[in-house]
Write an enzyme that holds these catalytic residues in place. Structure first.
Site, mmCIF file in Angstrom:
data_model
loop_
_atom_site.group_PDB
_atom_site.id
_atom_site.type_symbol
_atom_site.label_atom_id
_atom_site.label_comp_id
_atom_site.label_asym_id
_atom_site.label_seq_id
_atom_site.Cartn_x
_atom_site.Cartn_y
_atom_site.Cartn_z
ATOM 1 N N LYS A 163 0.846 -1.199 0.000
ATOM 2 C CA LYS A 163 0.000 0.000 0.000
ATOM 3 C C LYS A 163 0.878 1.246 0.000
ATOM 4 C CE LYS A 163 -3.465 2.321 2.804
ATOM 5 N NZ LYS A 163 -4.348 2.272 3.968
ATOM 6 N N ARG B 58 -5.147 -4.524 6.168
ATOM 7 C CA ARG B 58 -5.696 -5.838 6.521
ATOM 8 C C ARG B 58 -7.104 -6.047 5.970
ATOM 9 N NH1 ARG B 58 -4.615 -2.458 10.511
ATOM 10 N NH2 ARG B 58 -6.266 -1.642 11.840
ATOM 11 N N GLU C 58 -4.648 -6.673 14.878
ATOM 12 C CA GLU C 58 -4.148 -5.349 14.487
ATOM 13 C C GLU C 58 -5.276 -4.314 14.547
ATOM 14 O OE1 GLU C 58 -0.579 -4.795 11.615
ATOM 15 O OE2 GLU C 58 -2.293 -4.208 10.413
ATOM 16 N N LYS D 169 9.366 -0.427 14.270
ATOM 17 C CA LYS D 169 9.936 -0.086 12.952
ATOM 18 C C LYS D 169 10.983 1.016 13.105
ATOM 19 C CE LYS D 169 5.691 -0.811 10.197
ATOM 20 N NZ LYS D 169 4.704 -0.147 9.364
HETATM 21 O O1 F6P Z 1 2.267 -4.141 10.018
HETATM 22 C C1 F6P Z 1 1.866 -2.867 9.713
HETATM 23 C C2 F6P Z 1 1.326 -2.708 8.325
HETATM 24 O O2 F6P Z 1 1.144 -1.367 8.097
HETATM 25 C C3 F6P Z 1 0.022 -3.489 8.082
HETATM 26 O O3 F6P Z 1 -1.083 -2.814 8.537
HETATM 27 C C4 F6P Z 1 0.063 -3.660 6.610
HETATM 28 O O4 F6P Z 1 -0.842 -4.625 6.191
HETATM 29 C C5 F6P Z 1 1.511 -4.035 6.410
HETATM 30 O O5 F6P Z 1 2.215 -3.231 7.344
HETATM 31 C C6 F6P Z 1 2.048 -3.853 5.021
HETATM 32 O O6 F6P Z 1 1.985 -2.528 4.594
HETATM 33 P P1 F6P Z 1 2.190 -2.125 3.080
HETATM 34 O O7 F6P Z 1 1.114 -2.749 2.281
HETATM 35 O O8 F6P Z 1 2.136 -0.628 3.063
HETATM 36 O O9 F6P Z 1 3.548 -2.628 2.641
#
Ligand code: F6P
Length: 537
Positions: free
Chosen positions: A206, A268, A353, A504
């Site tokens: 995302k 999610r 989450e 992170k």
């Molecule tokens: O673990 C945190 C998170 O932001 C999740 O909510 C999400 O699904 C995952 O990391 C992956 O995020 P992205 O799709 O932005 O790589």
């Protein structure tokens, strides 16, 4: 503003009701011949039997009153109409728009989002059609045989879960693999034996900034270039699923090969966004459309059914009953279907989450329990691993059993054996086995306490005729909306995830310290661990 949860009369009524009925045994409750029928609900293709719970009609009435006291109806409408209910990120929560029919109108900031959703679905259908037919050729002219999805969390667990669940509907000559962990072992093993000329990478993120995914994507890029020796190959071997077009083109992927989604899709909850591309490649656009239709059926049920007949609401309220009034910490999801092997893992993220929060919507620390620990494995494997504790342990673990009447693989008597175990387990958990019946069987006195089963362990039985794409969509939407209802009642924000940020940030600071011998300024334990790593790497 509504009164604090635990101060509401509806909450207090449940507390005193709980102290009255908490010792009632299901053996006695089932003396009422109408109980099973009364506590069985049908919604679309799903059947929920929730009679094997420690409830009476009065309990359900009081739980429904609690839902009403939380203004649940208003919140459901707010979600479906695109209000920015994800307040800490100032975003709408519109995964329901991803499976809305073409003629629906759902507005965010005055703009109908449904046409853009369908434009991306059409783009996905064109791409998956080309790959499935062999029309999409790699850089050297060979058709694509391997799809490697690189993503993590919501950009991995959903496609993995649904790909596994719908494998019987997949095109078997396509090899679809998923890489998520930043541990180099994951990508190294996934790429073993693959021919770069026949491999397409899907970079699913995302944000397109997630460390794990970007690290794996860069390694995949190097692997591809090492084999094909031409930058121009990237256009034929990489596509991106993201909301971040700038980062996608910076990585070197042509935005013509990008499948977009939007900030109102939570990670999610993103399986039915562009994140579903590897699934659509596997099962084809028609099956994928059937999956979306299944989701939509459950969305409509959730939005329109009265709470007392609303499957997601009922599941949510039963969860609250045990979590908040019986002190149950966890909830097991036990699918009796090998294809559903990742379903519990998927909703581990979906639920934990979303509802793993201790701050209320008004910013105070909550004084009640929120999200449970979600876990589970497919039956019957679980029976030979952890069911002992569910039957005779000291913890109360409410379980959802999920099963199907028809097998995708009707071999001999496998399926009736599988389902006999499903029914037997829910029966044993509810009714147990008494000392008297053991005595009558002639069991030696000293063994009777060990062989006695107290029973009264709650289960929901969720069934459907067959695990089709539509049924999977209904099941996923059922659990999504259950989580929503619980978050509303617990007065927390279910659609942010600030709790993942600190780790992170700290990892970013520690990373250069593992590569260079700089001075360490952490706590004594972390310093010593880093020093041990440096000395032995
Ligand atoms: O673990 C945190 C998170 O932001 C999740 O909510 C999400 O699904 C995952 O990391 C992956 O995020 P992205 O799709 O932005 O790589």
């Amino acid at each position: 503003m509504t009164t604090k949860l635990t101060e509401r009369s509806e909450w207090k009524a449940l507390e005193s009701h709980c102290s009255e009925i908490k010792d009632a045994h299901m053996r006695d409750l089932f003396a009422d011949a109408s109980r099973a029928a009364r506590f069985t609900l049908k919604a679309e293709d799903l059947l929920l039997d929730y009679s094997k719970n420690r409830i009476t009609a009065e309990t359900m009435g009081k739980l429904v009153a609690l839902a009403e006291s939380a203004d649940l109806k208003k919140w459901i409408e707010a979600m479906f109409t695109g209000e920015k209910i994800n307040a800490t990120e100032d975003r709408a929560v519109l995964h329901v728009a991803l499976r809305a029919p073409k003629d629906a109108v759902i507005e965010v900031d005055g703009e109908n989002v449904v046409p853009a959703v369908h434009a991306v679905l059409d783009q996905m259908a064109a791409c998956s059609g080309q790959i499935r037919s062999g029309e999409w050729k790699g850089h050297t002219g060979k058709p694509i045989r391997n799809i490697v999805n690189i993503g993590i969390g919501g950009s991995d667990l959903g496609p993995v879960m649904a790909y596994e669940a719908l494998k019987p509907y997949s095109q078997r000559d396509l090899n679809i693999v998923f890489v998520s962990n930043v541990d180099g072992t994951h990508i190294a093993e996934a790429l073993q034996g693959l021919d770069a000329e026949e491999t397409l990478f899907i970079v699913a993120s995302k944000t397109f900034t997630t460390q794990e995914t970007m690290t794996n994507a860069h390694s995949a890029r190097s692997w591809c270039l090492d084999a094909l020796k031409d930058e121009a190959a990237i256009a034929k071997h990489f596509v991106a699923l993201s909301t971040n077009a700038d980062a996608v083109s910076e990585f070197g992927i042509d935005t013509a090969n990008m499948f977009a989604f939007w900030d109102w899709v939570g990670g999610r909850y993103s399986l039915t966004s562009a994140i579903g591309l590897p699934l659509m490649i596997a099962i084809g656009a028609d099956n994928y459309t059937e999956l979306l239709a299944g989701y939509h059926k459950m969305d409509v049920h959730f939005r329109t059914a009265p709470f007392a007949e609303n499957m997601p609401v009922i599941l949510a309220l039963l969860g609250i009953w045990y979590n908040n009034f019986f002190g149950a910490d966890s909830q097991a999801i036990l699918p009796y279907d090998q294809y559903m092997s990742r379903f519990a893992a998927y909703f581990q993220q979906g639920d934990m989450e979303s509802n793993g929060k201790y701050i209320s919507r008004s910013g105070e620390k909550v004084e009640w329990q929120t999200g449970p620990i979600i876990w589970g494995e497919p039956g019957t494997n679980g029976q030979h691993a952890f069911y002992q504790l569910i039957h005779q342990g000291t913890k109360l673990i409410p379980c959802d059993f999920i099963g199907f009447c028809k097998s995708q693989n009707p071999i001999g008597d496998h399926h009736v054996k599988l389902m006999a175990n499903f029914f037997a387990q829910t029966q044993a958990l509810a009714f147990g086995k008494t000392a008297e019946s053991l005595e009558a069987e002639g069991v030696p006195a000293e063994l009777i306490p060990h062989k006695t089963f107290e029973g009264n362990r709650p289960t929901n039985s969720i069934m459907a005729e067959k695990l089709t794409p539509s049924v999977l969509g209904q099941l996923v939407a059922l659990y999504e909306h259950k989580i929503f209802v619980q978050g509303i009642i617990w007065d927390i924000y279910s659609f942010d995830q600030w709790g993942v940020e600190l780790g992170k940030i700290l990892a970013k600071a520690i990373l250069p310290e593992l590569e260079a011998e700089s001075a360490l300024a952490h706590d004594a334990s972390t310093n010593a661990l880093i020093e041990y790593f440096r000395a032995n790497k």
